[in-house]
Motif scaffolding. Structure first.
Motif, PDB file in Angstrom:
ATOM      1  N   LEU A  15       9.804   3.610 -21.726  1.00  0.00           N
ATOM      2  CA  LEU A  15      10.857   3.896 -22.691  1.00  0.00           C
ATOM      3  C   LEU A  15      11.798   2.700 -22.821  1.00  0.00           C
ATOM      4  CD1 LEU A  15      12.178   6.104 -24.504  1.00  0.00           C
ATOM      5  CD2 LEU A  15      13.536   6.765 -22.505  1.00  0.00           C
ATOM      6  N   VAL A  19      13.364   0.504 -25.941  1.00  0.00           N
ATOM      7  CA  VAL A  19      14.800   0.265 -26.088  1.00  0.00           C
ATOM      8  C   VAL A  19      15.068  -1.223 -26.307  1.00  0.00           C
ATOM      9  CG1 VAL A  19      17.013   0.277 -24.852  1.00  0.00           C
ATOM     10  CG2 VAL A  19      15.532   2.287 -24.781  1.00  0.00           C
ATOM     11  N   LEU A  78      15.661  13.100 -30.462  1.00  0.00           N
ATOM     12  CA  LEU A  78      15.596  11.639 -30.542  1.00  0.00           C
ATOM     13  C   LEU A  78      14.616  11.194 -31.622  1.00  0.00           C
ATOM     14  CD1 LEU A  78      15.485   9.189 -27.538  1.00  0.00           C
ATOM     15  CD2 LEU A  78      14.020   8.830 -29.514  1.00  0.00           C
ATOM     16  N   ASN A 118      18.837   9.785 -25.951  1.00  0.00           N
ATOM     17  CA  ASN A 118      18.110   8.910 -25.039  1.00  0.00           C
ATOM     18  C   ASN A 118      18.662   9.018 -23.618  1.00  0.00           C
ATOM     19  OD1 ASN A 118      16.061   6.739 -24.722  1.00  0.00           O
ATOM     20  ND2 ASN A 118      17.848   5.523 -24.130  1.00  0.00           N
ATOM     21  N   THR A 180       8.445   6.198 -28.371  1.00  0.00           N
ATOM     22  CA  THR A 180       8.931   7.279 -27.503  1.00  0.00           C
ATOM     23  C   THR A 180       7.976   8.464 -27.541  1.00  0.00           C
ATOM     24  OG1 THR A 180      11.234   6.603 -27.861  1.00  0.00           O
ATOM     25  CG2 THR A 180      10.862   8.835 -27.027  1.00  0.00           C
TER      26      THR A 180
END
Length: 408
Positions: A15, A19, A78, A118, A180
């Motif tokens: 993840l 980001v 998300l 998140n 994600t």
């Protein structure tokens, strides 16, 4: 240092890769004022108004994202918010100016929801005891992306056009949604619920049972107003004392360098230390940074200020995020994260008008007041660290780790 991160799940590392990529291209908030006042041809007042409304959307998204996640699932929220934000960002260059008053706040709102969701998603994935390290990883890669992004964005804006910045931001956000969905399985990110399917107590009752969290939220709200002055009144202060934008850029870059160098080692070294003491010390360092400006406005003083501010940020931000997650009851992890996320960006909206007004009226008072406010906030958190726990030991199914008393 590798040993200290063995408890961080693989999903968090993957993840974090998403980001990082998203942070590199998240350039809207950096260049939107220049875009509106430049290629769009708007006056500074109009550009500032649209940008300010967008900032309100960011704060609102942070405050509400976790609430949606607790009800519908943090992963699902998300993904939905990232899809909405990506599509709106890509369309911004095509919209007439009048629609920007609605489109930009909508995009920023969705971006705020992404941030809160998140954080809640990481809190759900990672068991208590490893959350400081996990949040440190996410923060470190995010800061790395934001360090690389603006220079690259400037090259794109000057070499191609500002329009491509929004296209890149939109594509990056859509990529983050797809990434994600791939790396965080739905079964590992189930929405929070009270044990046995029961509805838990309301958030206010849960917060009242955890006075240390309430004090922490108030302290972070105050300190964020102080912390954000480095972006608003601090460059004006430097310019008023003969230092140009280039000097300001180098000093701000020092912040990113210190965080990239020390964030992860600090998370490992301090992972077993009482969190409130670490947070309180960090807030005191933020105050000490602004107090250092009383010595003058030279380069050396500005560097000392930024070093202290960066060290304080390393201590309080990651630890506070993890502490709020650890304190949250299972059915309200998202709402607790949203409250923290909201207060931790409140300075984006409140900082410029309050700091600017004080600097215009009494410039000599701004830095002493910043130091005092951060010092009081730090002292309040340190005081709470000395108080005994008020609520009972939490069961293992709620903390994700062995049962232990939780300071309240």
């Amino acid at each position: 240092m590798r040993q200290g991160f063995k408890e961080v799940p693989r999903a968090v590392w993957l993840l974090s890769a998403g980001v990082f990529v998203n942070a590199v291209v998240s350039l809207t908030f950096v260049f939107v004022f220049l875009y509106l006042s430049g290629p769009r041809g708007l006056g500074a007042g109009t550009a500032g108004l649209i940008t300010g409304i967008g900032g309100l959307g960011t704060v609102a998204g942070n405050f509400t994202g976790g609430w949606f996640g607790d009800r519908f699932g943090h992963r699902r929220v998300l993904l939905a918010a990232a899809a909405v934000a990506g599509l709106i960002l890509m369309s911004l260059p095509l919209l007439p100016t009048v629609l920007l008053y609605a489109a930009l706040p909508a995009a920023e709102y969705a971006t705020g929801v992404i941030r809160a969701a998140n954080s809640a998603l990481v809190a759900v994935i990672v068991p208590e005891g490893a959350r400081r390290q996990a949040f440190a990883v996410v923060r470190c890669v995010s800061n790395g992306g934001f360090t690389l992004g603006p220079p690259l964005g400037a090259l794109v804006a000057t070499g191609l056009s500002y329009d491509w910045l929004f296209v890149a931001d939109g594509i990056g956000t859509l990529f983050f949604a797809l990434w994600t969905a791939r790396v965080v399985p739905a079964r590992g990110a189930r929405r929070s619920a009270a044990p046995g399917g029961r509805r838990g107590r309301g958030v206010w009752r849960e917060l009242r049972a955890r006075p240390a969290v309430l004090v922490l939220l108030g302290a972070v709200l105050v300190v964020d107003l102080v912390y954000r002055q480095q972006y608003f009144t601090f460059p004006v202060f430097l310019a008023d004392h003969g230092l140009d934008v280039g000097a300001f850029g180098l000093i701000i870059a020092l912040n990113g360098a210190i965080i990239l160098l020390l964030e992860l080692p600090a998370a490992v070294a301090l992972r077993d230390r009482p969190p409130l003491r670490i947070i309180g010390t960090g807030l005191l360092l933020v105050g000490a940074g602004y107090a250092a400006l009383q010595a003058g406005a030279g380069v050396a003083t500005a560097v000392v200020m930024m070093v202290l501010l960066s060290l304080g940020e390393i201590l309080y931000k990651t630890t506070a995020t993890a502490y709020v997650a650890d304190q949250a009851p299972e059915h309200a992890i998202g709402r607790f994260q949203s409250l923290y996320a909201g207060v931790s960006v409140s300075g984006v909206v409140l900082g410029p008008p309050l700091g600017g007004a004080l600097y215009a009226a009494a410039p000599g008072l701004l830095w002493p007041l910043c130091a005092l406010l951060a010092g009081l906030a730090g002292a309040a958190v340190l005081y709470m660290s000395t108080r005994p726990a008020r609520h009972a030991v939490r069961p293992a199914h709620e903390t994700g780790s062995r049962p232990r008393a939780v300071a309240g």
